[in-house]
Design a protein around this motif. Sequence first.
Motif, PDB file in Angstrom:
ATOM      1  N   LYS A   1       9.445  17.484  -7.319  1.00 58.01           N
ATOM      2  CA  LYS A   1      10.853  17.175  -7.536  1.00 58.01           C
ATOM      3  C   LYS A   1      11.029  15.934  -8.404  1.00 58.01           C
ATOM      4  CE  LYS A   1      13.193  20.040  -4.846  1.00 58.01           C
ATOM      5  NZ  LYS A   1      14.326  20.848  -5.295  1.00 58.01           N
ATOM      6  N   ILE A   2      10.244  14.928  -8.113  1.00 53.97           N
ATOM      7  CA  ILE A   2      10.370  13.671  -8.855  1.00 53.97           C
ATOM      8  C   ILE A   2      10.051  13.913 -10.325  1.00 53.97           C
ATOM      9  CG2 ILE A   2       9.350  11.387  -9.172  1.00 53.97           C
ATOM     10  CD1 ILE A   2       9.085  11.317  -6.045  1.00 53.97           C
TER      11      ILE A   2
ATOM     12  N   PHE B   1      10.474  16.647 -11.838  1.00 49.90           N
ATOM     13  CA  PHE B   1      11.613  17.381 -12.351  1.00 49.90           C
ATOM     14  C   PHE B   1      12.728  16.417 -12.774  1.00 49.90           C
ATOM     15  CE2 PHE B   1      15.829  18.657 -10.737  1.00 49.90           C
ATOM     16  CZ  PHE B   1      16.202  19.490 -11.780  1.00 49.90           C
ATOM     17  N   TYR B   2      13.017  15.454 -11.923  1.00 50.26           N
ATOM     18  CA  TYR B   2      14.072  14.498 -12.259  1.00 50.26           C
ATOM     19  C   TYR B   2      13.655  13.609 -13.422  1.00 50.26           C
ATOM     20  CZ  TYR B   2      16.880  15.710  -8.197  1.00 50.26           C
ATOM     21  OH  TYR B   2      17.659  16.366  -7.300  1.00 50.26           O
ATOM     22  N   GLY B   3      12.396  13.228 -13.424  1.00 51.72           N
ATOM     23  CA  GLY B   3      11.920  12.335 -14.471  1.00 51.72           C
ATOM     24  C   GLY B   3      11.827  13.046 -15.808  1.00 51.72           C
TER      25      GLY B   3
ATOM     26  N   ARG C   1      15.045  17.631 -16.712  1.00 49.38           N
ATOM     27  CA  ARG C   1      16.470  17.457 -16.400  1.00 49.38           C
ATOM     28  C   ARG C   1      17.301  18.632 -16.895  1.00 49.38           C
ATOM     29  NH1 ARG C   1      17.928  11.530 -15.581  1.00 49.38           N
ATOM     30  NH2 ARG C   1      15.922  10.984 -14.755  1.00 49.38           N
TER      31      ARG C   1
END
Lengths: 148, 148
Positions: free
Chosen positions: B134-135, B137-139, B142
């Motif tokens: 997930k991290i 993905f956010y990093g 997006r």
Amino acid sequence: MESTSARTDTCASAPKAHPRPEGQDRYTISEVVAFSGLTAHTLRWYERIGLMPHVDRSHTGQRRFSNRDLDWLAFVGKLRLTGMPVADMVRYAEMVREGDHTFTERQELLEATRRDVQARIAELQGTLAVLDFKIDFYGGARTAPERV
Amino acid sequence: MESTSARTDTCASAPKAHPRPEGQDRYTISEVVAFSGLTAHTLRWYERIGLMPHVDRSHTGQRRFSNRDLDWLAFVGKLRLTGMPVADMVRYAEMVREGDHTFTERQELLEATRRDVQARIAELQGTLAVLDFKIDFYGGARTAPERV
DNA sequence: CGCTTGCTTGGAGTGCACTCCAAGGTTCTA
DNA sequence: TAGAACCTTGGAGTGCACTCCAAGCAAGCG
């Protein structure tokens, strides 16, 4: 679900073991109970506190969960395993609902969680050392004094 | 203390960081609070429920904790970190009081705890995989859809 | 249609591990 | 010796994460 695009079972969670009840996208609460391992009480409670997106309803008002809901639930299950408090999970769910402008905040929350998990793992490994020491004591010498 | 012979600070626990309040073997409850990080309430509660050996008292009835008590408390702290329920810790304390014939049972309890800890570590490592996913993905991208 | 099983709700209850309270006695410092 | 700070007790209260309840619709089968 959440991050994991339209395709459902990502590497992200996917307990896979419990095959998703066949049929597409209209699961009753009892089907979700079987799939998720949560109780119906808990599923309703999650919805009440805002931890679930608004679940679709049948024309008579009964819940009909979608594959997305199941994915989200799987992710929430993982967060729960991290030890994250429910209030924080609700906060995360709110941020997802709020849209893309919460990306950074969400990322930070997950990173903080990650740090907590690693600290907890270290803590547990510390307890393993003590347990091993004690277990050896019981298995071995049996002569050192013990009291309480 | 417990398994750790007459000499106090074993490798077993020894937070060492908090140096034991100097003076020998007659600590007030507030000294133990400073040393153990527990509250006075909790220390009294531990005693009430049988998680502490009977703590010595001054001639007027105030608690005076010994180095043994501090050692036991350090061990109990480790057990608490494992996630062991207080009821099980009380059971362990009872077995120690009952004497040597409970050695095997105590060992089994600790071994079961050890298994639980290892399972929990594995579980947490599983959550790390999801968090990292997930991290990232956010990093990164997006772009993947997210909703709740 | 009748019957069983399943689903709905708000609100109350549970279990764990503390956490706090009031009223009063004790210990220490000046 | 006065006052502050600390200690005692039983019992009540707190916060978390569920968990259950009663009363009443809904769904599916023969």
